[in-house]
Scaffold this motif. Sequence first.
Motif, PDB file in Angstrom:
ATOM      1  N   GLY A  59       0.748  -1.219   0.071  1.00 22.58           N
ATOM      2  CA  GLY A  59       0.005  -0.025  -0.050  1.00 22.58           C
ATOM      3  C   GLY A  59       0.856   1.205  -0.046  1.00 22.58           C
ATOM      4  N   ALA A  60       1.950   1.049  -0.290  1.00 22.39           N
ATOM      5  CA  ALA A  60       3.024   2.244  -0.229  1.00 22.39           C
ATOM      6  C   ALA A  60       2.504   3.361  -1.511  1.00 22.39           C
ATOM      7  N   GLN A  61       2.855   4.580  -1.170  1.00 18.37           N
ATOM      8  CA  GLN A  61       2.720   5.437  -2.282  1.00 18.37           C
ATOM      9  C   GLN A  61       4.223   6.323  -2.658  1.00 18.37           C
ATOM     10  N   LEU A  62       4.347   6.569  -3.744  1.00 24.23           N
ATOM     11  CA  LEU A  62       5.554   7.269  -4.131  1.00 24.23           C
ATOM     12  C   LEU A  62       5.082   8.535  -4.847  1.00 24.23           C
ATOM     13  N   PHE A  63       5.543   9.456  -4.249  1.00 26.18           N
ATOM     14  CA  PHE A  63       5.239  10.722  -4.698  1.00 26.18           C
ATOM     15  C   PHE A  63       6.359  11.528  -5.567  1.00 26.18           C
ATOM     16  N   ARG A  64       5.947  11.960  -6.720  1.00 27.92           N
ATOM     17  CA  ARG A  64       7.042  12.406  -7.551  1.00 27.92           C
ATOM     18  C   ARG A  64       6.935  14.017  -7.636  1.00 27.92           C
ATOM     19  N   ALA A  65       7.942  14.721  -7.341  1.00 25.59           N
ATOM     20  CA  ALA A  65       7.675  16.094  -7.274  1.00 25.59           C
ATOM     21  C   ALA A  65       8.963  16.565  -6.894  1.00 25.59           C
ATOM     22  N   ALA A  66       9.134  17.942  -7.189  1.00 20.29           N
ATOM     23  CA  ALA A  66      10.219  18.661  -6.576  1.00 20.29           C
ATOM     24  C   ALA A  66      10.312  18.428  -5.089  1.00 20.29           C
ATOM     25  N   LEU A  67      11.455  18.244  -4.378  1.00 18.20           N
ATOM     26  CA  LEU A  67      11.397  17.942  -2.974  1.00 18.20           C
ATOM     27  C   LEU A  67      12.440  19.084  -2.443  1.00 18.20           C
ATOM     28  N   PHE A  68      12.145  19.741  -1.503  1.00 24.87           N
ATOM     29  CA  PHE A  68      12.848  20.720  -0.796  1.00 24.87           C
ATOM     30  C   PHE A  68      12.832  20.415   0.722  1.00 24.87           C
ATOM     31  N   HIS A  69      13.815  20.385   1.525  1.00 24.76           N
ATOM     32  CA  HIS A  69      13.674  20.321   2.923  1.00 24.76           C
ATOM     33  C   HIS A  69      15.063  20.571   3.530  1.00 24.76           C
ATOM     34  N   THR A  70      14.928  20.895   4.953  1.00 28.03           N
ATOM     35  CA  THR A  70      16.300  21.175   5.701  1.00 28.03           C
ATOM     36  C   THR A  70      16.351  19.888   6.573  1.00 28.03           C
ATOM     37  N   SER A  71      17.746  19.330   6.318  1.00 27.71           N
ATOM     38  CA  SER A  71      17.780  18.032   7.288  1.00 27.71           C
ATOM     39  C   SER A  71      18.396  18.714   8.589  1.00 27.71           C
ATOM     40  N   ALA A  72      19.027  19.638   8.668  1.00 20.94           N
ATOM     41  CA  ALA A  72      19.818  20.205   9.658  1.00 20.94           C
ATOM     42  C   ALA A  72      19.524  21.773   9.973  1.00 20.94           C
ATOM     43  N   ASN A  73      20.244  22.303  10.832  1.00 21.46           N
ATOM     44  CA  ASN A  73      20.086  23.667  10.841  1.00 21.46           C
ATOM     45  C   ASN A  73      20.966  24.864  10.122  1.00 21.46           C
ATOM     46  N   PRO A  74      20.466  25.322   9.145  1.00 18.77           N
ATOM     47  CA  PRO A  74      21.578  25.911   8.090  1.00 18.77           C
ATOM     48  C   PRO A  74      22.229  27.340   8.829  1.00 18.77           C
TER      49      PRO A  74
ATOM     50  N   ASP B  11      13.857  16.378  -9.317  1.00 25.47           N
ATOM     51  CA  ASP B  11      12.887  15.173  -9.849  1.00 25.47           C
ATOM     52  C   ASP B  11      13.006  14.203  -8.649  1.00 25.47           C
ATOM     53  N   GLY B  12      12.286  14.552  -7.666  1.00 21.13           N
ATOM     54  CA  GLY B  12      12.389  13.845  -6.290  1.00 21.13           C
ATOM     55  C   GLY B  12      11.188  12.954  -6.056  1.00 21.13           C
ATOM     56  N   GLY B  13      11.410  11.882  -5.191  1.00 24.99           N
ATOM     57  CA  GLY B  13      10.679  10.789  -4.762  1.00 24.99           C
ATOM     58  C   GLY B  13      10.483  10.681  -3.307  1.00 24.99           C
ATOM     59  N   LEU B  14       9.298  10.837  -2.925  1.00 28.26           N
ATOM     60  CA  LEU B  14       9.066  10.609  -1.512  1.00 28.26           C
ATOM     61  C   LEU B  14       8.064   9.152  -1.411  1.00 28.26           C
ATOM     62  N   LEU B  15       8.622   8.292  -0.622  1.00 30.92           N
ATOM     63  CA  LEU B  15       8.115   7.054  -0.615  1.00 30.92           C
ATOM     64  C   LEU B  15       7.586   6.963   0.799  1.00 30.92           C
ATOM     65  N   VAL B  16       6.187   6.806   0.647  1.00 25.74           N
ATOM     66  CA  VAL B  16       5.280   6.629   2.158  1.00 25.74           C
ATOM     67  C   VAL B  16       4.624   5.346   2.379  1.00 25.74           C
ATOM     68  N   ARG B  17       4.755   4.805   3.567  1.00 19.44           N
ATOM     69  CA  ARG B  17       3.955   3.415   3.992  1.00 19.44           C
ATOM     70  C   ARG B  17       3.691   3.651   5.271  1.00 19.44           C
ATOM     71  N   ASP B  18       2.297   3.305   5.538  1.00 18.95           N
ATOM     72  CA  ASP B  18       1.720   3.441   6.818  1.00 18.95           C
ATOM     73  C   ASP B  18       2.158   4.604   7.630  1.00 18.95           C
ATOM     74  N   GLY B  19       2.137   5.748   6.874  1.00 21.07           N
ATOM     75  CA  GLY B  19       2.225   7.273   7.592  1.00 21.07           C
ATOM     76  C   GLY B  19       3.647   7.479   7.702  1.00 21.07           C
ATOM     77  N   ARG B  20       4.547   6.887   7.380  1.00 17.82           N
ATOM     78  CA  ARG B  20       5.740   6.968   7.663  1.00 17.82           C
ATOM     79  C   ARG B  20       6.668   7.217   6.329  1.00 17.82           C
ATOM     80  N   ILE B  21       7.667   8.027   6.490  1.00 17.20           N
ATOM     81  CA  ILE B  21       8.657   8.105   5.108  1.00 17.20           C
ATOM     82  C   ILE B  21       9.599   7.152   5.273  1.00 17.20           C
ATOM     83  N   VAL B  22       9.670   6.454   4.270  1.00 15.09           N
ATOM     84  CA  VAL B  22      10.535   5.195   4.170  1.00 15.09           C
ATOM     85  C   VAL B  22      11.790   5.578   3.234  1.00 15.09           C
ATOM     86  N   ALA B  23      11.477   6.687   2.304  1.00 15.21           N
ATOM     87  CA  ALA B  23      12.614   6.745   1.426  1.00 15.21           C
ATOM     88  C   ALA B  23      12.446   8.308   0.894  1.00 15.21           C
ATOM     89  N   SER B  24      13.414   9.313   0.816  1.00 14.31           N
ATOM     90  CA  SER B  24      13.185  10.324  -0.154  1.00 14.31           C
ATOM     91  C   SER B  24      14.740  10.706  -0.662  1.00 14.31           C
TER      92      SER B  24
END
Length: 433
Positions: A4-19, A31-44
Amino acid sequence: MSGGAQLFRAALFHTSANPFREHGALQIHGDGGLLVRDGRIVASGSFDDVRRVDAGAAVVDWRDGIVLPGFVDAHVHYPQLRIIGRLGRSLLDWLEHTALPEEAAMADVAYATDTARRFVGALAAHGTTTALVFGSHFVPATASLFDAAAARGVRIVSGLAVSDRFLPATLLQTVDRAYRESTDLIRRFHRRGRLLYAVTPRFALSTTEAMLEMCQALTREHEDLRVQSHINEHQDEIKKVAAQFPWAQDYLDIYERYGLIGARTVLAHNVHTTDSELERLAATGTSIAHCPSSNAALGSGIFPFGRHVNANVRVALGTDVGGGTGLGMMKEGLQAHLMQRVAADGVVLDAARMLYLSTLAGAEALGLAEEIGSLCPGKAADFVYLRPPAGSVLETVLQHASDAEESIAALFTLGGAESVREVRVEGLVVYQG
């Protein structure tokens, strides 16, 4: 299997730390991918790389837009929703003639319930998935906020606003009553789903030492509560606070004496602060919610961002709402940028810093950085899908942006609720535009 996973394909922007502290904090995937399963991010990451993680996941094609982490509003007053735009007054004058009369209206349960529903819906419509919210001075109205948040699915940290002086009589509680009512609300709502409770003394001017002692007792008796209040917002307020607490060396000393500062505390504003306060804020991990639109609208002053950064004080963004200009975190990020441009010792808030302040910084302030605030694997799938209206100026600017930083800056400069197309919390849709 995709499960039941979903893979969202879009431009992805986020900060992983304090810039402000780390180079390379801004994560960019055109051209990003955000893989979501059971409400959690599996991969990005890049779409091709994430696709290989789960080739069977259903693809949601959002290549015409941008995905950001859900916005985190670190300071906002829900009872003030209907009074946005009452301009031209300073803080104490505005409280007396605008904010407090409206907050007294929250005694009407039907009125409060409708306000809560509209407020939570407006948060979601602006892409805000988590907010630290000042509740009402009335139990039913505060409960209405929690109930509305639970029904919508957004994350809310809030609590009964407690005061026993300075405010109109209808907004005051005795210490015993405030203790009983707060305890009951904690029992009913703290850790219920996505809800958390915050002990909420309105500000030092409206709380006696006995009331602050009661707030301290609550934090000792219940696990993992947050604390929120105000500090050093306006010069007139600071003078009155000093007169009420002659023993205090400064505003922070009041909260400090009653154990109300620390890693789970967020104090709003801190426009007029001392070096000693900054040192103690940093040492205790206490966070400041910077509300630039409100500071400008109420004439409170320009936030000394550089001094906070240099002192290693944690700072996030808040809309404040009634004293500000609305619930849009992108607008708040832009206002922070603009005010720093005219500050005598201003800090340049580039794209990475504006995005961080609107997302991960708020998560850090609330002690939720392991759960939300970025698109890193393992976190809750809280995110917003942005796509400007066809033919809009923002669409034109994004089409001509030369890199991701220009795109993010354009979003903060021109973006608003009209560009919010879908908002998800733990993978579930909480808003569709």
